[in-house]
Design an enzyme around this catalytic site. Structure first.
Site, PDB file in Angstrom:
ATOM      1  N   ASN A   6       1.057 -84.354 -67.855  1.00 27.34           N
ATOM      2  CA  ASN A   6       0.975 -84.184 -69.302  1.00 27.34           C
ATOM      3  C   ASN A   6       1.643 -85.401 -69.928  1.00 27.34           C
ATOM      4  OD1 ASN A   6       1.146 -83.386 -71.945  1.00 27.34           O
ATOM      5  ND2 ASN A   6       2.498 -81.631 -71.587  1.00 27.34           N
ATOM      6  N   LEU A   7       0.823 -86.304 -70.469  1.00 26.40           N
ATOM      7  CA  LEU A   7       1.367 -87.580 -70.971  1.00 26.40           C
ATOM      8  C   LEU A   7       1.961 -87.435 -72.376  1.00 26.40           C
ATOM      9  CD1 LEU A   7      -1.381 -90.011 -69.586  1.00 26.40           C
ATOM     10  CD2 LEU A   7       0.760 -89.313 -68.506  1.00 26.40           C
ATOM     11  N   LYS A   8       1.751 -86.285 -72.998  1.00 28.45           N
ATOM     12  CA  LYS A   8       2.333 -85.972 -74.326  1.00 28.45           C
ATOM     13  C   LYS A   8       2.028 -87.100 -75.326  1.00 28.45           C
ATOM     14  CE  LYS A   8       5.637 -83.030 -72.045  1.00 28.45           C
ATOM     15  NZ  LYS A   8       6.952 -82.413 -72.015  1.00 28.45           N
ATOM     16  N   HIS A  88       1.034 -74.879 -74.660  1.00 29.23           N
ATOM     17  CA  HIS A  88       2.226 -75.626 -74.203  1.00 29.23           C
ATOM     18  C   HIS A  88       3.413 -75.304 -75.112  1.00 29.23           C
ATOM     19  CE1 HIS A  88       5.011 -78.873 -73.348  1.00 29.23           C
ATOM     20  NE2 HIS A  88       4.431 -78.904 -72.151  1.00 29.23           N
ATOM     21  N   GLU A 157       6.288 -72.713 -67.299  1.00 27.78           N
ATOM     22  CA  GLU A 157       7.221 -73.799 -67.620  1.00 27.78           C
ATOM     23  C   GLU A 157       8.357 -73.247 -68.468  1.00 27.78           C
ATOM     24  OE1 GLU A 157       5.018 -77.848 -67.740  1.00 27.78           O
ATOM     25  OE2 GLU A 157       4.566 -76.819 -69.584  1.00 27.78           O
ATOM     26  N   GLY A 163      11.769 -81.477 -69.810  1.00 27.36           N
ATOM     27  CA  GLY A 163      12.349 -82.737 -70.273  1.00 27.36           C
ATOM     28  C   GLY A 163      13.867 -82.771 -70.247  1.00 27.36           C
ATOM     29  N   SER A 193      10.758 -80.496 -65.542  1.00 31.05           N
ATOM     30  CA  SER A 193      11.609 -81.431 -64.785  1.00 31.05           C
ATOM     31  C   SER A 193      11.210 -81.589 -63.314  1.00 31.05           C
ATOM     32  CB  SER A 193      13.082 -81.045 -64.927  1.00 31.05           C
ATOM     33  OG  SER A 193      13.481 -81.197 -66.282  1.00 31.05           O
TER      34      SER A 193
END
Ligand code: PGA
Length: 237
Positions: A6-8, A88, A157, A163, A193
């Site tokens: 997931n490159l956000k 998400h 998640e 993060g 993470s």
């Protein structure tokens, strides 16, 4: 196994193009047959043919129309995208997306046969309020979702692990995944993470079918190493 990045809100279109090409070359050169998905930012979508599946991080449940700032089905079709991330935690908690809107997106894109990576997860205060509360919180994120949908992948998640460098213990991940598998037999990814140094132990757990990786996937070589580790684990089976 399923290895997803997931490159956000990172990597421009040019950088994403380089990134995806690098991953594609690696998968080819190393005979990686695991399912690899990359979710670029909306303005970084590019046409892509190969082993890497490209998915959208978000899209409005509409073909097109007056929804300022959103993209719709038409924008995904332009790049032949048939994979989408829904629910998400950053969209739930930062953008404020409701379960109702999430269900609308799920219904719209599942009716079109999209592969859906559907995210669930609890904030820290919910986890600390005890197991029963936590399961009730997670249950509410399944509300309105067809857990038997053929093209469904679920990603668990924990919000507090995203993060932050924090992760639940391996025992916690395994026991929760085992519990969640009873609600849906869809492949179940762990996210929060995950990095090169812990991916092997996470992927080796029972009822973990893959990982959804954010920060640690931003460097193509790290993401490739994770796909390689998954392949090696699979080869040992
Ligand atoms: P992280 O993000 O790997 O940076 O924790 C995971 C995610 O948000 O999908």
């Amino acid at each position: 196994m399923i290895i997803a990045a997931n490159l956000k809100t990172n990597l421009t279109r040019a950088k994403t193009l380089e990134y995806v090409n690098q991953v594609e070359k690696f998968l080819d050169a190393n005979n990686i047959s695991q399912e690899v998905i990359v979710f670029p930012a909306a303005s970084s979508l590019n046409p892509h043919a190969g082993k890497v599946f490209i998915g959208a991080q978000n899209a409005y449940p509409v073909k097109n129309g007056a929804f300022t700032g959103e993209i719709g089905l038409e924008h995904l079709e332009e790049f032949d995208i048939k994979t989408i991330l829904i629910g998400h935690s950053e969209r739930r908690h930062i953008i404020g997306e409701s379960q109702e809107l999430i269900v609308q997106k799920f219904n719209f894109y599942s009716n079109l046969g999209f592969k859906i990576v559907y995210c669930i997860g609890e904030p820290l205060e919910v986890r600390e309020s005890g197991h029963i509360n936590m399961m009730a919180y997670l249950d509410a994120q399944y509300e309105g979702i067809d857990t038997n949908y053929d093209n469904l992948i679920i990603a668990y998640e924990p919000v507090w692990a995203i993060g932050t460098g924090l992760t639940p213990t391996l025992e916690d991940i395994e026991s929760l995944h085992t519990e969640l598998k009873k609600k849906s037999s869809a492949p179940l990814l762990y996210g929060g993470s995950v990095k090169v140094t812990n991916v092997q132990e996470v992927l080796a757990l029972n009822n973990v079918d893959g990982v959804l990786v954010g920060s640690a996937a931003l460097y193509a070589e790290h993401f490739c190493s994770m796909a390689d580790i998954a392949q090696n684990l699979e080869n040992l089976k």
